[in-house]
Write a protein that holds these residues in place. Structure first.
Motif, PDB file in Angstrom:
ATOM      1  N   GLU A 122       0.814  -1.212   0.000  1.00 52.03           N
ATOM      2  CA  GLU A 122       0.000   0.000   0.000  1.00 52.03           C
ATOM      3  C   GLU A 122       0.853   1.271   0.000  1.00 52.03           C
ATOM      4  OE1 GLU A 122      -2.887  -0.185   3.093  1.00 52.03           O
ATOM      5  OE2 GLU A 122      -3.980  -1.844   2.157  1.00 52.03           O
ATOM      6  N   GLY A 123       2.167   1.125  -0.167  1.00 58.70           N
ATOM      7  CA  GLY A 123       3.031   2.283  -0.339  1.00 58.70           C
ATOM      8  C   GLY A 123       3.406   3.014   0.929  1.00 58.70           C
ATOM      9  N   ARG A 124       3.310   2.357   2.082  1.00 58.97           N
ATOM     10  CA  ARG A 124       3.661   3.024   3.338  1.00 58.97           C
ATOM     11  C   ARG A 124       5.116   2.808   3.738  1.00 58.97           C
ATOM     12  NH1 ARG A 124      -1.938   1.715   4.704  1.00 58.97           N
ATOM     13  NH2 ARG A 124      -1.352  -0.338   5.503  1.00 58.97           N
ATOM     14  N   ILE A 125       5.856   1.992   2.976  1.00 56.63           N
ATOM     15  CA  ILE A 125       7.278   1.799   3.243  1.00 56.63           C
ATOM     16  C   ILE A 125       8.054   2.893   2.514  1.00 56.63           C
ATOM     17  CG2 ILE A 125       9.241   0.251   3.009  1.00 56.63           C
ATOM     18  CD1 ILE A 125       7.119  -0.637   5.034  1.00 56.63           C
ATOM     19  N   THR A 126       8.825   3.690   3.230  1.00 58.82           N
ATOM     20  CA  THR A 126       9.547   4.819   2.641  1.00 58.82           C
ATOM     21  C   THR A 126      11.048   4.592   2.583  1.00 58.82           C
ATOM     22  OG1 THR A 126       9.726   5.922   4.800  1.00 58.82           O
ATOM     23  CG2 THR A 126       7.767   6.412   3.453  1.00 58.82           C
ATOM     24  N   HIS A 127      11.599   3.825   3.534  1.00 58.88           N
ATOM     25  CA  HIS A 127      13.036   3.606   3.607  1.00 58.88           C
ATOM     26  C   HIS A 127      13.321   2.130   3.873  1.00 58.88           C
ATOM     27  CE1 HIS A 127      12.725   7.912   4.359  1.00 58.88           C
ATOM     28  NE2 HIS A 127      14.000   8.029   4.042  1.00 58.88           N
ATOM     29  N   VAL A 128      14.526   1.708   3.517  1.00 60.16           N
ATOM     30  CA  VAL A 128      14.965   0.355   3.842  1.00 60.16           C
ATOM     31  C   VAL A 128      16.317   0.444   4.538  1.00 60.16           C
ATOM     32  CG1 VAL A 128      13.744  -0.616   1.866  1.00 60.16           C
ATOM     33  CG2 VAL A 128      16.162  -0.038   1.647  1.00 60.16           C
ATOM     34  N   LEU A 129      16.567  -0.524   5.396  1.00 63.10           N
ATOM     35  CA  LEU A 129      17.854  -0.629   6.078  1.00 63.10           C
ATOM     36  C   LEU A 129      18.576  -1.836   5.508  1.00 63.10           C
ATOM     37  CD1 LEU A 129      19.804   0.211   8.360  1.00 63.10           C
ATOM     38  CD2 LEU A 129      18.563  -1.362   9.855  1.00 63.10           C
ATOM     39  N   ARG A 130      19.618  -1.594   4.717  1.00 60.46           N
ATOM     40  CA  ARG A 130      20.407  -2.688   4.143  1.00 60.46           C
ATOM     41  C   ARG A 130      21.339  -3.215   5.234  1.00 60.46           C
ATOM     42  NH1 ARG A 130      22.289  -3.478  -1.417  1.00 60.46           N
ATOM     43  NH2 ARG A 130      21.758  -1.343  -1.911  1.00 60.46           N
ATOM     44  N   VAL A 131      21.334  -4.538   5.435  1.00 63.66           N
ATOM     45  CA  VAL A 131      22.082  -5.109   6.557  1.00 63.66           C
ATOM     46  C   VAL A 131      23.127  -6.128   6.128  1.00 63.66           C
ATOM     47  CG1 VAL A 131      20.183  -4.754   8.174  1.00 63.66           C
ATOM     48  CG2 VAL A 131      20.316  -6.887   6.900  1.00 63.66           C
ATOM     49  N   SER A 132      23.227  -6.423   4.851  1.00 64.60           N
ATOM     50  CA  SER A 132      24.135  -7.485   4.422  1.00 64.60           C
ATOM     51  C   SER A 132      25.599  -7.056   4.473  1.00 64.60           C
ATOM     52  CB  SER A 132      23.785  -7.949   2.999  1.00 64.60           C
ATOM     53  OG  SER A 132      22.525  -8.565   2.989  1.00 64.60           O
ATOM     54  N   TYR A 133      25.889  -5.800   4.180  1.00 65.80           N
ATOM     55  CA  TYR A 133      27.273  -5.324   4.153  1.00 65.80           C
ATOM     56  C   TYR A 133      27.432  -4.109   5.062  1.00 65.80           C
ATOM     57  CZ  TYR A 133      27.164  -8.229   0.001  1.00 65.80           C
ATOM     58  OH  TYR A 133      26.996  -9.277  -0.864  1.00 65.80           O
ATOM     59  N   GLY A 134      26.872  -4.192   6.227  1.00 64.48           N
ATOM     60  CA  GLY A 134      26.861  -3.055   7.124  1.00 64.48           C
ATOM     61  C   GLY A 134      25.467  -2.490   7.215  1.00 64.48           C
ATOM     62  N   LEU A 135      25.331  -1.388   7.910  1.00 64.96           N
ATOM     63  CA  LEU A 135      24.036  -0.740   8.064  1.00 64.96           C
ATOM     64  C   LEU A 135      23.993   0.505   7.189  1.00 64.96           C
ATOM     65  CD1 LEU A 135      23.502  -0.997  11.923  1.00 64.96           C
ATOM     66  CD2 LEU A 135      22.676  -2.525  10.136  1.00 64.96           C
ATOM     67  N   GLU A 136      23.080   0.513   6.223  1.00 67.00           N
ATOM     68  CA  GLU A 136      22.926   1.671   5.350  1.00 67.00           C
ATOM     69  C   GLU A 136      21.444   1.935   5.156  1.00 67.00           C
ATOM     70  OE1 GLU A 136      24.223   3.407   0.975  1.00 67.00           O
ATOM     71  OE2 GLU A 136      24.325   1.263   1.372  1.00 67.00           O
ATOM     72  N   ILE A 137      21.021   3.150   5.418  1.00 64.00           N
ATOM     73  CA  ILE A 137      19.633   3.559   5.257  1.00 64.00           C
ATOM     74  C   ILE A 137      19.463   4.175   3.870  1.00 64.00           C
ATOM     75  CG2 ILE A 137      17.801   5.064   6.091  1.00 64.00           C
ATOM     76  CD1 ILE A 137      19.047   4.830   8.878  1.00 64.00           C
ATOM     77  N   ILE A 138      18.519   3.634   3.096  1.00 58.83           N
ATOM     78  CA  ILE A 138      18.305   4.082   1.719  1.00 58.83           C
ATOM     79  C   ILE A 138      16.812   4.309   1.518  1.00 58.83           C
ATOM     80  CG2 ILE A 138      18.754   3.566  -0.717  1.00 58.83           C
ATOM     81  CD1 ILE A 138      20.652   1.339   0.260  1.00 58.83           C
TER      82      ILE A 138
END
Length: 277
Positions: A122-138
């Motif tokens: 429903e489009g309520r996700i705005t950001h993702v936290l990449r965790v495979s190679y460290g923590l990066e917010i995108i």
């Protein structure tokens, strides 16, 4: 036909097409009896009954009247019927969709993983936290369009179920979200955590960081990215013991560099002395 030409009891029709029974004509006033059908559920029979005579103002007909419609009117009426039919279908689909939505919301209230899936759809996700190679917010839009820092191609998103005996890397969950480096899914997959806002992404990332610190406190070996993460992400809050550990490690590294530099200086001085002889 004039109303006074019908016989008492004769079945006739009103201008609206209703079948009635002629009941008489007196001093210019027409009387009719309405006809009703009664259905007997036990005997499965239909019986007729008529009402008491009532006045009727209007013309009566010996057969049901038929209207002649203009061709444009008939075309418009046909189009209206199609639209009404389509509207009924859409309303039925809407009712079905509302029922399914209620079922989804009920499941989402009971299961966090399903709630994330509903929010993603429903489009309520705005950001993702990449965790495979460290923590990066995108931002989600950036990772889907290929405008994040790793690749230059649109992504493929996957939701994977893992065995009951396995847990998520940073969550006690049995599902894992992953993003592929290519939109056709032919590249490498890396795990990420969906977030509904930048603030939530910061909270989740801090939780992941704190879990790694706890591994270090318990004598384990935290992820390698832990050592320099605070230099890349100003949102990271360092616990006092971990901050002191980093300072000690940094100081130890500086001392090692000083010791090595002194050794190289002594060696250079010795080489210079030998060359001067």
């Amino acid at each position: 036909m004039a109303n006074d030409t019908f016989e008492d009891g004769q079945r006739v029709f009103t201008s609206s097409g209703e079948e009635v029974e002629f009941a008489g004509y007196l001093n210019g006033v027409t009387f009719i009896r309405h006809v009703f059908e009664d259905y007997d559920h036990y005997s499965d029979e239909v019986t007729e009954r008529v009402s008491e005579p009532v006045q009727y103002r209007g013309e009566l007909f010996s057969s049901a009247p038929v209207y002649r419609l203009d061709e444009q009117y008939k075309a418009a009426a046909g189009e209206l019927e199609k639209v009404c039919s389509e509207l009924e279908k859409q309303q039925a689909l809407l009712v079905e969709a509302c029922a399914k939505t209620l079922d989804m919301e009920k499941l989402a209230d009971e299961h966090e993983d399903f709630r994330l899936l509903v929010d993603f759809l429903e489009g309520r996700i705005t950001h993702v936290l990449r965790v495979s190679y460290g923590l990066e917010i995108i931002e989600l839009s950036a990772i889907l369009s290929g405008k994040d820092s790793y690749e230059s191609w649109p992504r493929a998103i996957g939701l994977f179920a893992v065995p009951n005996s396995s847990k998520g890397r940073y969550r006690t969950t049995q599902t894992t979200w992953q993003v592929n480096q290519y939109k056709d899914g032919s590249g490498n997959w890396s795990e990420f955590i969906p977030c509904r806002s930048l603030e939530e992404a910061h909270r989740v990332a801090q939780n992941c960081f704190d879990q790694q610190v706890q591994i270090w406190r318990d004598g384990g070996r935290p992820e390698s990215w832990m050592w320099g993460l605070h230099n890349k992400a100003d949102w990271v809050q360092l616990p006092d013991d971990w901050a002191a550990h980093l300072e000690a490690k940094k100081l130890g590294g500086l001392q090692d560099r000083v010791t090595k530099a002194r050794e190289e200086l002594q060696k250079a001085e010795a080489d210079l002395a030998r060359a001067a002889q």
